[in-house]
Scaffold this motif. Structure first.
Motif, PDB file in Angstrom:
ATOM      1  N   ASN A  38      34.814  33.415  52.502  1.00  0.00           N
ATOM      2  CA  ASN A  38      35.772  34.330  53.111  1.00  0.00           C
ATOM      3  C   ASN A  38      35.001  35.507  53.719  1.00  0.00           C
ATOM      4  O   ASN A  38      34.755  36.521  53.058  1.00  0.00           O
ATOM      5  CB  ASN A  38      36.742  34.799  52.014  1.00  0.00           C
ATOM      6  N   ILE A  39      34.630  35.358  54.990  1.00  0.00           N
ATOM      7  CA  ILE A  39      33.742  36.380  55.566  1.00  0.00           C
ATOM      8  C   ILE A  39      34.458  37.726  55.749  1.00  0.00           C
ATOM      9  O   ILE A  39      33.822  38.769  55.761  1.00  0.00           O
ATOM     10  CB  ILE A  39      33.056  35.916  56.877  1.00  0.00           C
ATOM     11  N   THR A  40      35.780  37.683  55.848  1.00  0.00           N
ATOM     12  CA  THR A  40      36.526  38.950  55.930  1.00  0.00           C
ATOM     13  C   THR A  40      36.341  39.720  54.622  1.00  0.00           C
ATOM     14  O   THR A  40      36.086  40.933  54.621  1.00  0.00           O
ATOM     15  CB  THR A  40      38.034  38.656  56.157  1.00  0.00           C
ATOM     16  N   GLU A  41      36.453  38.991  53.522  1.00  0.00           N
ATOM     17  CA  GLU A  41      36.299  39.635  52.206  1.00  0.00           C
ATOM     18  C   GLU A  41      34.855  40.137  52.031  1.00  0.00           C
ATOM     19  O   GLU A  41      34.637  41.249  51.532  1.00  0.00           O
ATOM     20  CB  GLU A  41      36.649  38.623  51.112  1.00  0.00           C
ATOM     21  N   VAL A  42      33.879  39.332  52.459  1.00  0.00           N
ATOM     22  CA  VAL A  42      32.480  39.765  52.291  1.00  0.00           C
ATOM     23  C   VAL A  42      32.214  41.003  53.140  1.00  0.00           C
ATOM     24  O   VAL A  42      31.583  41.965  52.683  1.00  0.00           O
ATOM     25  CB  VAL A  42      31.489  38.623  52.638  1.00  0.00           C
TER      26      VAL A  42
END
Ligand SMILES: O=P(O)(O)OC[C@H]1O[C@H](O[C@H]2O[C@H](CO)[C@@H](O)[C@H](O)[C@H]2O)[C@H](O)[C@@H](O)[C@@H]1O
Ligand SMILES: O=c1ccn([C@@H]2O[C@H](COP(=O)(O)OP(=O)(O)O)[C@@H](O)[C@H]2O)c(=O)[nH]1
Length: 689
Positions: free
Chosen positions: A472-476
Motif C-alpha cells: 500500500n504505497i499510499t500508506e507507506v
C-alpha cells in the motif's frame, strides 16, 4: 555438556512451562559467562572454549569468500551477513563451519590448498561443481523454494520451463544435500551437535540420520515458512517435510512460521501436530520459534572507533540540511525495493516542502546475479530511480542515492548512525536484521524505523516501529511523513523500546538457546522412549499360544484384517476404504485358524451385520457387529445383546446434526447403522500428500 539439565536418574519429562522457566535461568547464567569472555571474530583454530561441546554448523555458504591467487594459494575474506555474525558471536561451543566456499574448484591441487586455508578459519568446504550449483542453488533453491517460501509463487515468465526442469533440479538438490551430508559424516565425532541451516538444506537431516540415528540434528529456517496452502503446491512437498522431520529440533524465527510448518505436516503428511511439535508413531520432532538477533555490542562498540566517527562526520556534512532516509537490502524481489521507491516518489509528489529537505540512500547489495529474475529486478529498480531523480532532482542534488554494491561493516555502522528514518519494506522477510542493526546504532539520534508488517522483525520491533503494508504505497508515503515529522519525545519512547529488545535478544542468545534446546530435546526423547510400552515379546507369546488348549482370539476388522489403503506416501483411497474388504492374503490363514478346534475366533467390529456377513459368512467364527450390539456364530442367526426398551429417541436429532456437518465437511461421510450413527471425518482436510 551445556543444556543438559537432566541430572541423576529422574525420569521426569519437563512441561513447556518448566522448560521456559529453566531456559530463563540458563539464559541469565550464559549472559554472565559471556560478559567475562573476549569477543573476537573467527578465532583461529585451537583457541580455548569454556565448555568444549563441538558444534557443526552446516549452511549453504561458508562465512568466508574465497579468491584464488595462484595454483595452490587462496585469500579468504570474512563475509559477515546476518547468519554469519549471529553464529560467529557464539563463544560457548567449539564451532566448525561446513559449507560451500562459493567458488568452483575443479582441480585437486586447488581443493587441497583451499581446504588447508579454510581449516585455519575452522571451516570445512563442500565442493560443488558448476552444474550442481546451477541446478541446486540457482535453480531449485533460488528459483523455486525462495519465491515460494516468500509467497511470490513460481517465476512468472518461465513458469512452464520451471515446471519442466523441476525434476532435474530437485534431483540436483538431493544430490547436493547428500554431498553436504558426506562431509558432515566424515568430520562427525560422537557427542557433536549438528545444526543445519535454511531452505538449501531441507534434505540434509534425513541424510544425516540415515547415516547415524544417534546424531543430534537441528534444522533452522531463516526464511518464512509459508501457509500449507502454498507449500502443498510444491511437487516435492512430501519428501521435504519428511526429511526435515528427521531432525530432533526444527526452529523458525516466528511462532507463525512454526505453526505453518506443523499444519503442513498435519495436512500434507497426515501426522499429528501437538503443542510440542509433530508426532509420528510415537516419535516427536520438536518444533519451536527461536527469533534471531544481532551481536548488538559489536555495532555499539564500532560507533566509538575513530574511523567510524570520521565517517559519521563526513556523512553529516555531506547531507547537512537534509533528513536522511536509509534502505539497506539485498537486491531481491522479497525486499520490496520498487514498492519503496514508488512510495517515496508519492511522498515527494504530495509534499513539495520536503523535496529539497530529504534524501533516500538506498544500498542495494547485488545477489544471485545469475538468476534471470534478479537481473530483471536490477533493470526495473534502475529505471524507477532514474525516473524519480529526473522528476525531483536539481542541478546540485538528487532525492535518491542508489548504490548497487555492498558496504563494509564500519561504513554501514556510520550510515545507520546518521539516519533519521530507516525504511524496510520487505514484501516478506524471514526476520530482517538490517532493522535490528539500525536500532543498535541509534542511541544518539533516536531515529524512526518504518517497518514492513511482513518482516519477521515486525513481531519483535513492531511496538517501537511504524508498521506498514508495503503493497500500500499510499500508506507507506504517509508513514514516511509521519516518521519525518515525529516529535522527539515519541521518537525516544519508540527507540528505547526497540533498543532494549535488540540489546537483550542477541544473536549469541539465539544460538545458545537453540543448541541448549537441541541437547534437551535429545535427552527428553530418550526418556520418552524408555516410557513407551515394550513391544509384545513375540516368541514368548507364540510359546504360550502353542501350549494352551482353549484359546479365544478377538480380532478387529477395519485396518486389522482389511487391505491397507492408506500407506504413508500414498494418497489414501477413500472409496476403497468405505467398502471394507477382507485382505485376500488373510483368507488362508484365517481359514486355518477358524478350523483349529482349540481356537475360537471372534471378529469384533463397528460395522453393521451385512458387512460382516458378506466378508466372513463362509468362515467358522463368531461375529460381533456394531461393537458387540449384535452377535452370531456363522452357523447360527444374529442375536442382539441390546437391553430391552433401550431408548433410541436420540437418533433422529443426532442424525440431523451429523447430516448438517457432513454437508459442510468435504470428504466426510455418515453411516446410519441399526444401533449407531457414525460420522467419519478421517479424510476431511487431510492428508493430501
Ligand atoms: O547467500 P545468498 O544467497 O546471497 O543470500 C544471503 C542470505 O539470505 C537469506 O537470509 C535470511 O536470513 C536472515 C538471518 O536469519 C534473515 O534475517 C532474513 O530475513 C532471511 O532472508 C538466506 O536465508 C540465507 O541463507 C542467505 O545466506
Ligand atoms: O552492504 C552491506 C549490506 C548489508 N550487509 C549485511 O547483510 C545482512 C542482511 O541481513 P538481513 O537479515 O537484513 O537480510 P538478508 O539479506 O539476510 O535477507 C545484515 O547483517 C547487513 O549488515 C552487509 O554486510 N553489507
Amino acid at each position: 555438556m551445556p543444556g543438559n539439565k537432566y541430572n541423576g536418574n529422574s525420569n521426569h519429562i519437563p512441561t513447556r512451562v518448566e522448560r521456559l522457566l529453566r531456559e530463563r535461568v540458563l539464559s541469565e547464567q550464559r549472559k554472565s559467562i559471556r560478559a567475562s569472555q573476549s569477543n573476537e571474530y573467527l578465532e583461529e583454530a585451537g583457541a580455548a572454549r569454556p565448555f568444549g561441546q563441538r558444534l557443526l554448523v552446516v549452511a549453504n555458504r561458508l562465512p568466508v569468500s574465497a579468491v584464488r591467487r595462484g595454483e595452490d594459494s587462496w585469500s579468504l575474506d570474512i563475509s559477515a551477513g546476518g547468519l554469519v555474525s549471529a553464529l560467529l558471536g557464539v563463544k560457548q561451543f567449539e564451532a566448525r563451519w561446513i559449507g560451500w566456499a562459493g567458488v568452483n574448484v575443479p582441480d585437486e591441487i586447488g581443493q587441497k590448498a583451499l581446504t588447508k586455508a579454510l581449516a585455519e578459519k575452522r571451516c570445512i568446504p563442500v565442493f560443488l561443481d558448476e552444474e550442481i550449483v546451477h541446478q541446486y542453488y540457482n535453480g531449485y533453491c533460488n528459483n523455486i523454494l525462495w519465491p515460494l517460501f516468500h509467497y511470490l509463487g513460481l517465476p512468472q515468465e518461465d513458469r512452464l520451463a520451471t515446471t519442466r526442469s523441476f525434476q532435474s533440479q530437485f534431483a540436483a538438490y538431493k544430490k547436493a544435500n547428500q554431498m553436504f551430508a558426506d562431509v558432515v559424516n566424515a568430520h562427525y565425532e560422537e557427542g557433536d551437535v549438528v545444526w543445519c541451516h535454511d531452505y538449501h538444506l531441507m534434505y540434509l537431516p534425513e541424510c544425516l540420520k540415515k547415516y547415524n540415528t544417534k546424531m543430534k540434528v537441528g534444522w533452522f529456517l531463516h526464511t518464512p515458512f509459508p501457509s500449507s496452502e502454498i507449500h502443498r503446491t510444491l511437487p516435492s512437498r512430501y519428501e521435504l517435510l519428511r526429511s526435515v522431520l528427521a531432525a530432533d529440533l526444527v526452529g523458525f524465527h516466528t511462532y507463525d512460521y512454526a505453526r505453518h510448518f506443523v499444519s503442513a505436516c498435519t495436512r500434507i503428511l497426515g501426522l499429528e501436530g501437538t503443542p510440542e511439535g509433530v508426532e509420528d508413531q510415537g516419535k516427536l520432532t520438536r518444533v519451536a520459534a527461536f527469533p534471531i538477533g544481532i551481536d548488538s555490542d559489536r555495532f555499539i562498540r564500532a560507533l566509538e572507533l575513530p574511523q567510524v566517527q570520521e565517517h559519521i562526520k563526513e556523512l553529516k556534512e555531506r547531507f547537512s540540511g537534509r533528513k536522511v532516509m536509509l534502505g539497506v537490502d539485498r537486491l531481491d524481489m522479497i525486499k520490496g525495493i520498487p514498492q519503496k521507491l514508488l512510495a517515496f516518489e508519492k511522498f515527494l509528489e504530495e509534499n513539495p516542502y520536503w523535496r529539497d529537505k530529504v534524501v533516500l540512500l538506498q544500498i542495494a547489495v547485488p545477489t544471485r546475479t545469475d538468476v534471470p529474475e534478479y537481473q530483471k529486478l536490477t533493470s526495473q529498480v534502475h529505471e524507477i530511480v532514474g525516473r524519480i531523480n529526473g522528476r525531483f532532482g536539481t542541478l546540485t542534488a538528487v532525492p535518491i542515492h542508489h548504490l548497487d554494491c555492498s558496504l563494509d561493516f564500519h561504513a554501514l555502522c556510520a550510515l545507520y548512525a546518521v539516519t533519521d528514518v530507516a525504511l524496510v519494506t520487505s514484501l516478506r522477510d524471514g526476520m530482517n536484521l538490517v532493522s535490528y542493526e539500525f536500532v543498535a546504532c541509534q542511541e544518539a539520534k533516536k531515529g524512526v524505523l518504518v517497518l514492513s508488517e511482513f518482516a519477521g522483525a515486525a513481531q519483535s520491533l513492531g511496538a517501537g516501529a511504524v508498521l506498514v503494508n508495503p503493497w500500500n504505497i499510499t500508506e507507506v508515503a504517509a508513514s514516511i511523513g509521519q516518521a519525518l515529522n515525529m516529535p522527539a519525545e515519541e521518537r525516544e519512547k519508540r527507540h528505547c523500546h526497540n533498543f532494549h529488545h535488540v540489546t537483550e535478544h542477541t544473536a549469541q542468545e539465539w544460538a545458545e538457546t537453540f543448541v541448549s534446546e537441541l541437547n534437551d530435546t535429545v535427552v527428553e526423547a530418550q526418556l520418552r522412549s524408555s516410557k513407551v510400552p515394550p513391544e509384545l515379546p513375540q516368541n514368548d507369546a507364540m510359546e504360550c499360544y502353542l501350549l494352551s488348549s482353549n484359546r479365544l482370539v478377538i480380532l478387529g476388522f477395519n485396518t486389522t484384517l482389511t487391505e491397507p489403503v492408506d500407506t504413508p506416501g500414498s494418497r489414501g483411497d477413500q472409496i476403497k476404504e468405505m467398502e471394507l474388504k477382507l485382505h485376500p492374503a488373510l483368507r488362508e490363514p484365517l481359514t486355518a485358524l477358524c478350523n483349529d478346534p482349540k481356537t475360537t475366533i471372534v471378529v469384533l467390529s463397528g460395522s453393521d451385520r451385512c458387512v460382516l456377513d458378506k466378508n466372513f459368512g463362509e468362515y467358522n467364527l463368531w461375529l460381533a457387529a456394531e461393537n458387540g450390539m449384535f452377535l452370531r456364530h456363522t452357523k447360527g442367526d444374529w442375536m442382539t445383546t441390546m437391553p430391552e426398551h433401550l431408548n433410541l429417541e436420540w437418533i433422529d436429532s443426532v442424525k440431523h446434526v451429523f447430516e448438517y456437518f457432513t454437508e459442510r465437511t468435504p470428504r466426510s461421510h455418515f453411516d446410519f447403522r441399526d444401533t449407531s450413527l457414525v460420522w467419519n471425518y478421517k479424510y476431511a482436510g487431510k492428508p493430501i500428500g
